[in-house]
Structures are given as C-alpha cells and as structure tokens.
Design a protein around this motif. Structure first.
Motif, short mmCIF file in Angstrom:
data_model
loop_
_atom_site.label_atom_id
_atom_site.label_comp_id
_atom_site.label_asym_id
_atom_site.label_seq_id
_atom_site.Cartn_x
_atom_site.Cartn_y
_atom_site.Cartn_z
N GLY A 164 12.50 66.11 79.20
CA GLY A 164 13.24 65.34 78.20
C GLY A 164 14.54 66.01 77.82
O GLY A 164 14.73 66.50 76.71
N LEU A 165 15.45 66.05 78.80
CA LEU A 165 16.72 66.77 78.63
C LEU A 165 17.52 66.29 77.41
O LEU A 165 18.00 67.11 76.62
N ILE A 166 17.64 64.98 77.26
CA ILE A 166 18.54 64.45 76.23
C ILE A 166 18.06 64.85 74.83
O ILE A 166 18.83 65.38 74.02
N ALA A 167 16.75 64.65 74.56
CA ALA A 167 16.22 65.02 73.24
C ALA A 167 16.37 66.53 73.02
O ALA A 167 16.73 66.97 71.92
N HIS A 168 16.10 67.29 74.06
CA HIS A 168 16.15 68.75 73.95
C HIS A 168 17.57 69.22 73.60
O HIS A 168 17.77 70.03 72.69
N LEU A 169 18.55 68.67 74.32
CA LEU A 169 19.93 69.10 74.07
C LEU A 169 20.43 68.64 72.70
O LEU A 169 21.09 69.41 71.98
N LEU A 170 20.08 67.41 72.33
CA LEU A 170 20.55 66.90 71.02
C LEU A 170 19.93 67.71 69.87
O LEU A 170 20.58 67.98 68.86
N TYR A 171 18.69 68.09 70.07
CA TYR A 171 18.02 68.92 69.05
C TYR A 171 18.75 70.25 68.89
O TYR A 171 19.00 70.71 67.77
N PHE A 194 14.16 58.36 77.90
CA PHE A 194 14.65 59.06 76.72
C PHE A 194 14.63 58.09 75.55
O PHE A 194 14.58 56.86 75.75
N GLY A 195 14.64 58.64 74.34
CA GLY A 195 14.66 57.78 73.16
C GLY A 195 13.95 58.43 72.00
O GLY A 195 13.59 59.62 72.05
N GLU A 196 13.73 57.63 70.97
CA GLU A 196 13.09 58.11 69.75
C GLU A 196 11.71 58.69 70.06
O GLU A 196 10.99 58.16 70.90
N ARG A 197 11.37 59.71 69.34
CA ARG A 197 10.04 60.34 69.35
C ARG A 197 9.77 61.24 70.57
O ARG A 197 8.68 61.76 70.72
N GLN A 198 10.76 61.45 71.43
CA GLN A 198 10.55 62.40 72.53
C GLN A 198 10.53 63.81 71.93
O GLN A 198 11.37 64.14 71.10
N ASN A 243 20.78 55.62 69.34
CA ASN A 243 19.48 55.50 68.65
C ASN A 243 18.73 56.82 68.65
O ASN A 243 18.12 57.21 67.67
N THR A 244 18.80 57.54 69.79
CA THR A 244 18.09 58.81 69.92
C THR A 244 18.69 59.85 68.97
O THR A 244 17.97 60.58 68.28
N TRP A 245 20.01 59.90 68.92
CA TRP A 245 20.70 60.86 68.04
C TRP A 245 20.37 60.59 66.58
O TRP A 245 20.06 61.49 65.82
N ARG A 246 20.38 59.30 66.21
CA ARG A 246 20.06 58.93 64.83
C ARG A 246 18.64 59.40 64.48
O ARG A 246 18.39 59.95 63.42
#
Ligand SMILES: NC(=O)c1ccc[n+]([C@@H]2O[C@H](COP(=O)([O-])OP(=O)(O)OC[C@H]3O[C@@H](n4cnc5c(N)ncnc54)[C@H](O)[C@@H]3O)[C@@H](O)[C@H]2O)c1
Length: 310
Positions: A186-193, A175-179, A301-304
């Motif tokens: 990519g659960l984390i990016a999907h949920l944060l979005y 997980f991380g930036e640009r996912q 970092n991902t959230w930012r």
C-alpha cells in the motif's frame, strides 16, 4: 429471501469496502475476522452486518461460520509480498493449508461460489508484455505470489473434483480510505502517512518502478459482479489499466495535493518487478466492471481520510 455471503478477513482494508458494497446490493453480510481484531474499519456498518470472531486457521470456526452462506469471499492472508520469503513454511501452513480447509468446508456446506482475491501484482512475475493479460505466464518472484497462484490452482481442482464454483479476482494495487499505512503493502497510504507526520519518504530503487493503482471503492464493486458471472472464465484482472511510476505518484502529491516533502532513494530490492500494469478488458467485457473513479479523485479522498484518521 436475501442472498447471504461471508467475507473472511472482512474487517481489513479491502474487506470493509466489499462489505459496504454488498450491503448496498441488499445482501446479508457476515464478516469473519480474528478474535479481538479491530472493528474500526467496519464500525460504520457494524449494526447492519453479522460479525464473527474466529481463527481462519481453525477448521471448527470455519465450519460453523459457513452455515447458510450462499457466497464466500476469501481475503485472509498472514503474509505480505515483502516478508513472505523469510518463512515460506509459515506461508504454506497459514495460507495454503487453511485455504484448502475452507474449500473442503465450502463443498460440505453447499456454498454457491467462492471468490478469491488473488494478487495481480505478484503472480505474473516480470512481465514479457504490458499490459498483462490473464493468460500471461505466471512466474512469481516471492512466496506470497506462489501461494496465491497455488490457491488459484486448488480452486480449479476443487471445481473439477467436487463441483465447487469459484471466481478469482487478481487485484493490482488498490488504494483508498482505511488502507493500513504502516504495512509494506500500500505505497500511497504509506507515503501519505509519512508526509502527514513530516517524515522523510524512503523509496527502494530510483522511483521508476511502475504499478497499476486503482481506487478500492471501484474494486469492491467487482465482487458482486463475480457472484453473478456464469461465464466459463474463472480469472479476472481488476485494475485501472494505467501505470504510474513512484516518481509520478510523488509528482501527483505535489501537484494535486499541493504537498511538500523530502525523499531519500535507497538500493533497489530483488523481488520488486520493474513494471506491473494489468489489462482489465476481460473484466470489462464479461463482468461489465470498469474502474470509475479518476486517480486524482481517489487520491484526494485517501489524503482526506489520512488527515482525519491517522
Ligand atoms: N492490499 C493490497 O494491495 C492487495 C493486493 C492484492 C491482493 N491483496 C490480498 O487481499 C487480501 C486482503 O488484503 P487487505 O489489504 O485488505 O489486508 P488487511 O490486512 O487489511 O486485511 C486482512 C484481514 O484478515 C484478517 N486475518 C488475518 N489472519 C486471520 C486469521 N487467522 N483469522 C481471521 N482473520 C484473519 C486480518 O485481521 C485483517 O482484518 C489479502 O489476501 C491480500 O493478500 C491485497
């Protein structure tokens, strides 16, 4: 002279981080990606890399792109775990056959080593023991995992028959930036979005499914180590070695990122294994690779990134 490498699928999430890291290692980096693919992920390094637009399924494009390359990183995939069972023929044609063409052409062009990013989340299937070691039985539950495993086997065959050196890195859940938050991987990016856009989060099952999430900037560093590895090992798990359930991740969102959101639980899916945590001690011992970034740090970092870009 600089060592050269080509990253197939290099304009994607994982590839862009690998390209960044290999530039830091002073390598000559070529990114190969689809015609008209978005260059957004590599925009910040575009002046430092060569970018080839082509089709991974086209042998002529592949052959041309391989000239004078020492190392190859293979990241192209046309399917995802969740959708791959819908059309296994397509999975075989677009991922397996094209990978075999690539390996043929690598032999022909005297490539020193091929690095294949495989899927530690799917090749093992339901684990009999956690954390999962590289020699754990492999019983994938979807076509995606079967194809990844089959590509691994063909790499071994090409080494035996034609001397093509290779390493396989079985990634857990990066997980991380640009996912891409709009994909089912990519659960984390999907949920944060979803949270950013004030949408209700939907979870398959009761949220107790456990996965091994690692920060992609750490994972990217494993590739250079694999280039240098001359040991007899060919397969490495790349992971954090720690499991979190989806409910624990949601709790991290609340406590670490101070987010508020709504959650809806849906029926579970057949192909989701209950738990997947990979033992990364072989990579630590042999590649001298360990994940360095704290989960909470990677999460911030991902959230930012999502706040600023998506
Ligand atoms: N993201 C994960 O959770 C994860 C985990 C384990 C393994 N993997 C594997 O790692 C690889 C990269 O994953 P990612 O998350 O960076 O995916 P991604 O979709 O962000 O990147 C893949 C790239 O491949 C390119 N591509 C697809 N078809 C192509 C074609 N025919 N010709 C040229 N380029 C093509 C895409 O344009 C894209 O830029 C995949 O093989 C994936 O299966 C991903």
């Amino acid at each position: 002279m600089k060592q050269s490498c080509i990253i197939y699928g290099g304009a994607g999430f994982i590839g862009s981080h690998i390209a960044e890291d290999l530039l830091l290692k002073n390598m000559k980096v070529t990114v190969f990606d689809k015609l008209n693919a978005s260059k957004r992920n590599v925009a910040h390094i575009l002046e430092k890399i060569d970018f080839i637009e082509g089709d991974f399924n086209n042998e002529i494009d592949i052959n041309k792109s391989l000239r004078n390359k020492d190392y190859v990183v293979h990241l192209v995939s046309s399917t995802l775990p969740a959708s791959s069972n819908l059309n296994p023929y397509y999975d075989v044609e677009s991922n397996l056959i094209s990978s075999l063409h690539l390996f043929e052409r690598c032999v022909h062009n005297s490539v020193k080593k091929v690095i294949f990013i495989s899927s530690g989340g799917t090749v093992y299937g339901n684990p009999t023991k956690l954390p999962i070691k590289e020699d754990h039985p492999t019983e994938p539950l979807n076509s995606y995992g079967i194809i990844k495993l089959t590509i691994e086997k063909y790499l071994s065959l090409y080494k035996n028959l034609k001397g093509q050196d290779y390493k396989i890195l079985r990634f857990a859940n990066p997980f991380g930036e640009r996912q891409n938050p709009l994909l089912s991987q990519g659960l984390i990016a999907h949920l944060l979005y979803k949270i950013k856009h004030k949408q209700t989060i939907e979870i398959w099952g009761d949220g107790k499914i456990v996965r091994d999430y690692f920060y992609i900037k750490d994972g990217a560093k494993a590739i250079y180590r694999a280039f240098q590895d001359n040991s007899d090992n060919s397969i490495y798990n790349i992971s954090s070695g720690t499991g979190y359930s989806i409910n624990q991740i949601l709790d991290k969102f609340r406590r670490v990122l101070k987010l508020k959101f709504r959650v809806k639980y849906l029926p579970s899916r057949k192909f989701d294994v209950k738990a997947n945590v990979l033992d990364n001690r072989l990579a630590a011992k042999q590649l001298k690779w360990t994940p360095e970034t704290e989960f909470n740090e990677g999460l911030k970092n991902t959230w930012r990134y999502i706040l600023d870009n998506q």
